[in-house]
Structures are given as C-alpha cells and as structure tokens.
Design an enzyme around this catalytic site. Structure first.
Site, short mmCIF file in Angstrom:
data_model
loop_
_atom_site.label_atom_id
_atom_site.label_comp_id
_atom_site.label_asym_id
_atom_site.label_seq_id
_atom_site.Cartn_x
_atom_site.Cartn_y
_atom_site.Cartn_z
N GLY A 235 37.99 38.74 40.07
CA GLY A 235 37.26 39.93 39.63
C GLY A 235 37.78 41.24 40.16
O GLY A 235 37.13 42.27 39.98
N GLU A 269 40.49 33.76 43.96
CA GLU A 269 41.16 33.30 42.75
C GLU A 269 41.22 34.41 41.70
O GLU A 269 40.63 34.30 40.64
CB GLU A 269 40.47 32.04 42.20
CG GLU A 269 38.95 32.15 42.13
CD GLU A 269 38.26 30.87 41.68
OE1 GLU A 269 38.78 29.78 41.93
OE2 GLU A 269 37.18 30.99 41.06
N GLY A 271 42.73 36.81 38.70
CA GLY A 271 43.57 36.60 37.52
C GLY A 271 44.13 37.92 37.02
O GLY A 271 45.31 38.22 37.18
N ARG A 272 43.24 38.74 36.45
CA ARG A 272 43.65 39.98 35.81
C ARG A 272 44.52 40.87 36.70
O ARG A 272 45.56 41.37 36.29
CB ARG A 272 42.40 40.78 35.38
CG ARG A 272 42.71 41.98 34.50
CD ARG A 272 41.44 42.78 34.19
NE ARG A 272 40.41 41.99 33.54
CZ ARG A 272 40.30 41.81 32.23
NH1 ARG A 272 41.15 42.39 31.42
NH2 ARG A 272 39.33 41.07 31.72
N CYS A 347 42.76 43.90 8.41
CA CYS A 347 41.80 44.51 7.48
C CYS A 347 40.41 44.52 8.10
O CYS A 347 39.48 43.92 7.56
CB CYS A 347 41.79 43.76 6.17
SG CYS A 347 43.43 43.54 5.49
C1 LIG Z 1 37.88 34.35 35.09
C2 LIG Z 1 37.64 33.80 36.41
C3 LIG Z 1 38.41 34.22 37.50
C4 LIG Z 1 39.41 35.33 37.41
O1 LIG Z 1 38.77 36.53 37.10
P1 LIG Z 1 39.61 37.91 37.06
O2 LIG Z 1 38.61 38.93 36.66
O3 LIG Z 1 40.68 37.71 36.03
O4 LIG Z 1 40.18 38.14 38.41
C5 LIG Z 1 38.21 33.59 38.71
N1 LIG Z 1 37.28 32.59 38.85
C6 LIG Z 1 36.52 32.18 37.82
C7 LIG Z 1 35.53 31.11 38.04
C8 LIG Z 1 36.67 32.78 36.57
O5 LIG Z 1 35.87 32.38 35.56
#
Ligand SMILES: *Cc1c(COP(=O)(O)O)cnc(C)c1O
Length: 396
Positions: A235, A269, A271-272, A347
């Site tokens: 997050g 953990e 991601g983004r 479209c």
């Molecule tokens: C999507 C998700 C993440 C990663 O979230 P980001 O906003 O991309 O950092 C980590 N843990 C869980 C359980 C998720 O669903």
C-alpha cells in the site's frame, strides 16, 4: 513533471520508425536499482516480499527477485507462473477465495507462509496439508475496524472495515478454536497479516502498522504464538500527480526499525511502489481535433493496454516526443499551448488516459510516452475489448 529518460525517447522514435507502436518498455536496470534501494532502506530484521499482482511480467520478476526476500502470490495462476519464472524464490500466499485445489498446489510447492482469510479457508488448508502429510505455516489476516486506520488521502484504496478481506476479532477467535481442535499438527500459527489500505504515505502507513502491532502482540500472546510474525501488507503510495515524488522509504525503514521488538519478524509486501516507475507505455498520436471548444487527441492503443488511469480515476503522466515528419498532403491536425484530453481508440467515453493536460504542442504523428506504467497497467487491462492488436514489450 515527468522526466523522460533519453533511452526511452530513443526507443520510442525507433519503434515509430518501424511502425511498431504502441509498445511497453520496462527499464530493468532502473527497476533493479530501485528494488535494491528499498531493501537497503529497511531494517535487516524486516523482510521484503513483492506483491506479484502489481506486475507479473517474467523479466520484471527476475529483476526484483535478485533483491527482494521473496514474492507474495494471490492465486494458483500466480503460483504456477512464479514457480516457472523464478523457481526457488520464497513465496507467501494471500488473497480471498483460495480454492482447495490452489491450496493443495501451494502446499506441494512448499509455500513459506499462508495468509488465511477465514475459518473455512483455515479448515480447507488444514485438510490440504494433512492430505499431503505436511505442516504449513500460517498468518491469520486481520481486518480491524476502519476507524482505526490513520488519516488518508483521496487516492487511498481502503480494505479495512466491513469487507471480504481478512477477519474481525470474532472470526479470529473462531480460527483459534479451529486450530486448537486440530490434533494432527498440520497447521502452525506464526502470527498475523494485515493489508488495510493502498496509497498511504510513510507516516500514515507507520501509524496503521503501529495499531496493528498493538493489537497483534496482545492477540498473539493470548493465542500462545511464540516469536510472532507480523506481515504489514503493502500500500505504499505512488503519486501519479507528482511523478517525481516517490514514497519515503528511508523514513518508513527507520519507522519499522523503531517499531520492531526483539524476537519479532516484520514483513512487508508492496507492489505498486516497486514496479510503477520502471514501466513506460509508448504510443503515437493518430488524430487531434476540437469538440465543442475542447481539444482531444486520439492515440493508437488506449485503456485496453493501460487501464491504470481508468481504474484509479487519475490522469496518467506523459511526455510528448515531437516528430517533424508529416507526409500527408493536407494540413497536420494539432494544438499548441493548449489543454488537451488524451484518449484511446475504444468506442467508449471512458477510454481516457489524461484529461485537459497542458501541452506546448501536440500533433498527429507526434509520440507520447506515458510514465508510471509499470504497475497495475497491462496486466489489469481489458485487452481484447474491440480486438485491437496488443502492444509489443521491450526491455532496457
Ligand atoms: C494488492 C495487495 C498488496 C500490494 O498492494 P500495493 O498497493 O500494490 O502495494 C499487498 N498485499 C495484499 C494482500 C494485496 O491485496
């Protein structure tokens, strides 16, 4: 301001010259350096897993896996893909709605930690582990009430409070009694997991984590979990309005160092915030026109390749690459010193990548490089809508 690396600019011009746009470009060198910097900013005692769902592209995973401690997967599909792409990397398995077949595959694959979302899922996992004569290590995913979250901006995606994610205290208690009823030792409870919101800055994320730890330490002590582990989720914010500003990993790392207590393991953990910056979506302007007084540019491709701005409701930052060549015998469509809405070829009025963006000049035949396109981009897009061709992929 989005700053466009010279190699990306040159690649876009080369691809345009061979009529090979739209395309994605991933800067793997920049990604590896960024991932290494994240790892270096975290305390040694904290573990860094990358959330594969943000971008599961194989070369991207390989670049990350050399620096991160492991990968977080959220489906049997990701398990199979990651096992083939980066074999041997430690995995944690989260996400709602895991099936018995997925859990069995993950048990056989030797997943490091399972993040359990409900008492039913815990029973399914215990059965899968027992069937395979294995012991699995579990974190229970907690969902504390929404008001315990810190203040957050409009860009945050909230998963705490009433939601399908994780468990409130009543369900946690039910899991504890399921566990005490298992006499086969198939499940070892290791601690708690929480992923409460996406899009938080370092201070907000640390405040959310401190609350989780306050709750989690008490809960784990009462459940008799020795040396508890806490997965604090992902997050970490990516600010699409200010592409030059990145999440403050140094402050966050120092914060984690001051939160952790001896004997505990903290794990994150993200991601983004790991992959967003390494990706570029490169395309060509097909047409520019005015409609009821507003300027519109239509590019090759669109949100079926880069759904991020439609999914998040933001304007995707971009840089214009001027191309002087214009071969048609009629005047070149274009605008100068204007606010222009950049659209794709679909479209639907939702196929918008940026609204009323200020440009010096934008003409049919110019190129556009969208930045921050390395996370939740190609892999979340509705790729076959309208049956336009897919982009090509290039790696630097
Ligand atoms: C999507 C998700 C993440 C990663 O979230 P980001 O906003 O991309 O950092 C980590 N843990 C869980 C359980 C998720 O669903």
């Amino acid at each position: 301001m989005l700053s466009l690396p010279e190699e990306i600019r040159e690649l876009a011009l080369r691809l345009d010259a061979s009529d090979s746009l739209p395309a994605y470009a991933y800067d793997l060198g920049a990604l590896a350096a960024h991932t290494a910097a994240i790892r270096a900013a975290l305390p040694r005692s904290a573990e860094f897993y990358y959330a594969v769902k943000a971008n599961p592209d194989t070369p991207v995973l390989r670049a990350i896996a050399t620096h991160a401690d492991g990968l977080e997967i959220s489906s049997g599909g990701e398990l199979a893909h990651v096992s083939a792409a980066v074999p041997g990397v430690p995995l944690v398995f989260g996400g709602p709605g895991k099936t018995g077949a997925e859990l069995s595959a993950a048990v056989r694959a030797g997943v490091h930690r399972f993040h359990v979302e409900s008492p039913h899922e815990l029973r399914l996992l215990a059965a899968a582990a027992a069937a395979d004569c294995r012991t699995v290590d579990v974190l229970l995913r907690v969902n504390l009430a929404a008001p315990t979250c810190a203040t957050r901006g409009p860009a945050a995606l909230v998963m705490g409070g009433a939601s399908p994610f994780g468990m409130d205290v009543a369900l946690l208690a039910e899991c504890a009694s399921v566990l005490s009823g298992l006499d086969n030792g198939a499940v070892r409870l290791r601690g708690l997991h929480a992923h409460t919101a996406s899009g938080l800055d370092a201070a907000d994320l640390l405040a959310v984590s401190a609350r989780l730890l306050g709750f989690g330490r008490d809960w784990c002590a009462s459940a008799g979990v020795p040396a508890p582990e806490f997965n604090l989720g992902g997050g970490m914010a990516v600010d699409y309005r200010q592409p030059g500003t990145v999440f403050d990993w140094a402050t966050y790392g120092q914060g984690l160092a001051s939160l952790v207590r001896p004997g505990e393991t903290l794990r994150i953990e993200p991601g983004r915030a790991v992959t967003a910056y390494c990706g570029w979506y490169l395309s060509r302007v097909l047409d520019v026109k005015h409609s009821h007084g507003e300027a519109f540019a239509v590019i090759a491709g669109g949100t079926h390749h880069l759904r991020t701005p439609a999914a998040k409701g933001h304007d995707q930052p971009f840089a214009v690459i001027a191309v002087e060549r214009w071969q048609a015998p009629w005047p070149r469509p274009g605008v100068g010193q204007a606010a222009v809405t950049v659209c794709g070829q679909l479209c639907t009025p939702k196929d918008i990548l940026a609204r009323r963006a200020g440009v010096q000049q934008l003409r049919a035949g110019d190129l556009i490089a969208f930045g921050l396109a390395g996370a939740y981009a190609w892999n979340i897009s509705h790729q076959s809508f309208l049956m336009h061709p897919p982009p090509a992929f290039h790696y630097l």
